[in-house]
Design an enzyme around this catalytic site. Structure first.
Site, PDB file in Angstrom:
ATOM      1  N   ARG A 131       0.825  -1.210   0.000  1.00  0.00           N
ATOM      2  CA  ARG A 131       0.000   0.000   0.000  1.00  0.00           C
ATOM      3  C   ARG A 131       0.856   1.256   0.000  1.00  0.00           C
ATOM      4  NH1 ARG A 131      -4.639  -1.583   4.517  1.00  0.00           N
ATOM      5  NH2 ARG A 131      -5.648  -3.228   3.295  1.00  0.00           N
ATOM      6  N   LYS A 154     -10.291 -15.752   2.987  1.00  0.00           N
ATOM      7  CA  LYS A 154     -11.503 -16.496   3.321  1.00  0.00           C
ATOM      8  C   LYS A 154     -12.779 -15.708   3.051  1.00  0.00           C
ATOM      9  CE  LYS A 154     -10.251 -15.258   7.981  1.00  0.00           C
ATOM     10  NZ  LYS A 154      -8.861 -14.972   7.593  1.00  0.00           N
ATOM     11  N   GLU A 164      -5.431 -23.130   0.548  1.00  0.00           N
ATOM     12  CA  GLU A 164      -5.260 -23.873   1.798  1.00  0.00           C
ATOM     13  C   GLU A 164      -5.156 -22.953   3.003  1.00  0.00           C
ATOM     14  OE1 GLU A 164      -5.493 -26.730   4.161  1.00  0.00           O
ATOM     15  OE2 GLU A 164      -5.018 -27.511   2.159  1.00  0.00           O
ATOM     16  N   ILE A 210      -2.669 -25.790   9.313  1.00  0.00           N
ATOM     17  CA  ILE A 210      -3.192 -27.156   9.363  1.00  0.00           C
ATOM     18  C   ILE A 210      -3.563 -27.629   7.955  1.00  0.00           C
ATOM     19  CG2 ILE A 210      -4.950 -28.670  10.336  1.00  0.00           C
ATOM     20  CD1 ILE A 210      -5.318 -26.588  12.567  1.00  0.00           C
ATOM     21  N   GLY A 217      -1.528  -9.875  21.381  1.00  0.00           N
ATOM     22  CA  GLY A 217      -1.522  -9.886  19.928  1.00  0.00           C
ATOM     23  C   GLY A 217      -2.426 -10.925  19.299  1.00  0.00           C
ATOM     24  N   GLU A 225      -7.293  -8.482  17.118  1.00  0.00           N
ATOM     25  CA  GLU A 225      -7.058  -7.266  16.354  1.00  0.00           C
ATOM     26  C   GLU A 225      -7.539  -6.045  17.145  1.00  0.00           C
ATOM     27  OE1 GLU A 225      -5.560  -7.176  13.490  1.00  0.00           O
ATOM     28  OE2 GLU A 225      -5.581  -9.295  12.896  1.00  0.00           O
ATOM     29  N   ASP A 228     -15.464 -14.366  10.950  1.00  0.00           N
ATOM     30  CA  ASP A 228     -14.298 -15.098  10.451  1.00  0.00           C
ATOM     31  C   ASP A 228     -14.586 -16.591  10.388  1.00  0.00           C
ATOM     32  OD1 ASP A 228     -11.119 -15.207  10.105  1.00  0.00           O
ATOM     33  OD2 ASP A 228     -11.665 -16.717  11.602  1.00  0.00           O
ATOM     34  N   LYS A 281     -15.097 -19.382   7.070  1.00  0.00           N
ATOM     35  CA  LYS A 281     -14.392 -20.659   6.994  1.00  0.00           C
ATOM     36  C   LYS A 281     -15.373 -21.825   6.929  1.00  0.00           C
ATOM     37  CE  LYS A 281     -10.465 -18.736   9.524  1.00  0.00           C
ATOM     38  NZ  LYS A 281      -9.763 -18.660  10.826  1.00  0.00           N
ATOM     39  N   GLY A 325      -1.205 -16.789  12.481  1.00  0.00           N
ATOM     40  CA  GLY A 325       0.182 -16.364  12.669  1.00  0.00           C
ATOM     41  C   GLY A 325       0.928 -16.335  11.357  1.00  0.00           C
TER      42      GLY A 325
END
Length: 430
Positions: free
Chosen positions: A48, A107, A131, A138, A189, A192, A203, A207, A306
């Site tokens: 950006r 997602k 993925e 995972i 952390g 958000e 979220d 998924k 992460g």
């Protein structure tokens, strides 16, 4: 190794995940070349804003012109790691039009625009890999798309959001309230600055839509997923679950109906027994159960977010896309042949844990029991405690339709002897 033309990769986004992807592409360059059969070259990185030092990324590769980068015509694979709907959708479509395959972790875009993106990839004979969009590092989507392609998946049940799992785990282990646990998650952390997408279940719902579509070979969009978050969960709810030998988790549940003619997808908090493997998933980890007709019950567990873990999934897809580019083949596309409709939440069969504040006098329990009977809901267990004219009545039901259970709760609210419905929560995993 026979020398061959390097495969050129464009990276869109150099944040938490993108920066790790760039780093690993450099440090693992020889291994990636050996596994693909050709060198992989980072041809450009779209960001950006310029002026920021990005370790491991040559400054001459950095650009703010993402549209120009994907339209160069010599890019083999585009890694889309900027998130959101736009400009990601436009950039991905441009990548396909200019001959590139795409790897994305987006997602939200996949849940909203998945069929259109798959159609664009097919039209331009390109790959679309994603993925990293569900459960971080995972390996989950590839087993569903490929390893279980010959099986019939009946249920997918899991914890797919690390932020909410961390919060609920802290509420369980320390007795903290929701607000206190959220503050700790933010300080570490895990949450958000604006945690809405996580704590309100958006979220996880995205998924769940992706998982259901793959598992049941049917189109399931974000609007098809019933969604509830964890913001109303209290320390009392967690303590009540503990008294039942349960814990509270935010679950994504995708199921095929018993008659096989429809599917459901939902995200909501639920009590699960401490004996269930998902009960032991702590902190920010993810875990997903897949129940298939031939394979039985499979569990996938690991870090669900992460920079480094998610970069691992991105690079796995990059290797697959590059191999296909070099060999002239394509990976699996959309499989939606089953066209199973998505049933509304009211048709889901589940159990409820209901906590009522009631008057402490004779006949209250019988009055409440009559409401359950009138709605065809059978009671499994009842626990009542009272003091000074006030009582707490906790009811756990047998399985019934969610619509019947919801109607029962609304009828209970209208009773004069019921002073309030303290909480309602579904019970799963039994």
């Amino acid at each position: 190794m026979v020398r061959t033309r390097p495969l050129k990769v464009a990276l869109l986004g150099c944040g938490v995940v993108g920066s790790q992807v760039a780093r690993l592409m450099t440090t693992h360059a020889d291994d990636l070349a050996a596994r693909i059969g050709a060198p992989v070259e980072l041809a450009g990185v779209a960001v950006r804003r310029l002026g920021k030092d990005r370790e491991g990324v040559p400054p001459e590769l950095v650009t703010t012109d993402a549209a120009g980068l994907v339209a160069r015509g010599d890019i083999d694979v585009v890694l889309e790691l900027i998130g959101g709907i736009e400009p990601a959708r436009t950039l991905i479509n441009s990548a396909f039009e200019h001959g590139a395959s795409v790897v994305t972790a987006n997602k939200a875009l996949l849940a909203q625009e998945g069929p259109a993106l798959h159609a664009a990839a097919e039209k331009h004979a390109a790959d679309l890999y994603f993925e990293a969009s569900v459960a971080g590092a995972i390996p989950l989507l590839r087993p569903l798309r490929e390893s279980l392609a010959g099986d019939k998946v009946n249920r997918v049940l899991g914890i797919v959001n690390g932020t909410t799992n961390f919060i609920l785990d802290r509420m369980e282990s320390t007795g903290a309230g929701y607000g206190e646990a959220l503050q700790e998650a933010s300080a570490l952390g895990y949450a958000e600055a604006d945690p809405t997408a996580d704590v309100e279940g958006f979220d996880a719902a995205a998924k769940a839509a992706i998982l259901a579509g793959i598992a049941f070979h049917s189109r399931v969009g974000l609007d098809d997923v019933h969604r509830e978050g964890i913001t109303e969960i209290t320390a009392a709810d967690v303590a009540g679950a503990r008294q039942m030998g349960c814990t509270v988790k935010l679950l994504a549940i995708c199921e095929r109906a018993e008659d096989g003619r429809s599917v459901t997808a939902r995200v909501h908090p639920a009590m699960i027994p401490l004996s269930h493997p998902l009960a032991g998933v702590r902190e920010a980890y993810n875990a997903v159960f897949v129940e298939a007709e031939a394979a039985g019950r499979l569990m996938f567990y690991g870090p669900g977010a992460g920079g480094v873990p998610t970069a691992s999934a991105v690079l796995g897809d990059l290797v697959a896309a590059c191999r296909n580019k070099r060999g002239g083949g394509l990976g699996p596309g959309e499989s939606a042949y089953a066209r199973l409709p998505v049933s509304p939440m009211g048709e889901v069969v589940t159990r409820y844990h209901i906590s009522l504040d009631v008057a402490d006098k004779p006949g209250v329990l019988a009055q409440c029991a009559m409401v359950f009977a009138d709605h065809g809901v059978s009671i499994d267990t009842v626990r009542q405690t009272g003091k000074d004219g006030e009582a707490k009545l906790v009811v756990v039901t047998h399985r019934a339709s969610d619509a019947a259970l919801g109607a029962t709760v609304e009828a209970l609210r209208r009773l004069d002897t019921v002073h309030g419905v303290a909480s309602t929560m579904r019970v799963e995993g039994e």
